[in-house]
Design a protein around this motif. Structure first.
Motif: not given
Length: 269
Positions: A11, A15-16, A19
């Motif tokens: 996860s 998310e990295q 972003a």
């Protein structure tokens, strides 16, 4: 590492990458966050990105095969193919300039696109069944991209990052596959001044672009997402990738299949 820890790591990697795309700022390699460097872990991250894209209203329209050319494998230091997901907003019209600010670190490569006329969802997928499922073959340009800074990627990084997908352009020429030997297709990619930037043949794509399609059909089915009628499949590169800059124009000619063009505008990310 526990199952919950692995889930948290996957996860965090997703998310990295999200972003990086959201902020138009390349991120460090995600391999430093993950418990191992297997392709299965990379696809677990990719699956979260696909879910997020669908939740945002994007529609899956096909798949891309990556790392099929020995030249591209050498460029990136990997030794096996991978695949990513194509979404509706990744298709670019041939006649309209591509806004380069949609991308972070774009490169371009010439490929063969398959438009499927039937599902490829059976136990015995081989060259015969794959060929029978193809409605059209089309010259294509894939504009690959990486959310990972400096293209500092291993196989797990690129798989996680949706196989370094960006955008793509299909040519206007459409052909039936029939018994065409795609290994013999000769590709030349030129710039605005006619200079040759990349060249190769269909044989550079896993020995045969149809072989790449068979690999994708089998692998996608193993991961629970078989190929469906109507989907666009990008075969993988027929030659080395070429960097893209604002103002660039590219034309790829594929013998027997026609040509495809792309131009870029904007000031870059």
């Amino acid at each position: 590492m526990t199952s919950s820890t692995t889930t948290d790591a996957v996860s965090a990697a997703a998310e990295q990458l999200l972003a990086a795309a959201r902020t138009a700022t390349p991120c460090p390699p995600v391999r430093t966050l993950l418990p191992d460097s297997t392709v299965a872990t990379g696809y677990a991250v990719q699956s979260l990105l696909t879910r997020a894209a669908r939740d945002a209203g994007r529609t899956v329209t096909g798949r891309k095969i990556g790392l099929t050319s020995p030249a591209v494998q050498a460029q990136l230091g990997v030794d096996q193919p991978d695949f990513g997901v194509l979404f509706d907003d990744m298709a670019c019209a041939q006649g309209a300039p591509v806004e380069i600010t949609r991308l972070l670190q774009p490169r371009i490569e010439a490929e063969i696109a398959f438009v499927l006329g039937a599902d490829l969802d059976r136990d015995d997928i081989d060259e015969r069944t794959a060929r029978a499922a193809v409605a059209q073959v089309v010259p294509a340009l894939e504009i690959v991209d990486s959310r990972v800074a400096g293209w500092d990627i291993t196989i797990v990084d690129t798989v996680a990052d949706n196989a370094s997908s960006g955008l793509y352009v299909l040519g206007d020429d459409r052909h039936a596959l029939g018994d065409t030997d795609l290994r013999e297709v000769a590709m030349t990619l030129t710039g605005a001044g006619g200079e040759v930037l990349s060249s190769g043949t269909g044989a550079a794509c896993l020995g045969d672009p149809v072989t790449a399609l068979v690999w994708l059909a089998r692998t996608s089915r193993e991961y629970g997402h078989p190929l469906r009628a109507g989907e666009v499949i990008l075969s993988g590169a027929l030659g080395p990738m070429t960097p893209v800059a604002p103002g660039d124009t590219f034309t790829a000619v594929l013998s027997g299949l026609g040509e495809v063009r792309a131009s870029f505008t904007g000031v870059g990310a």
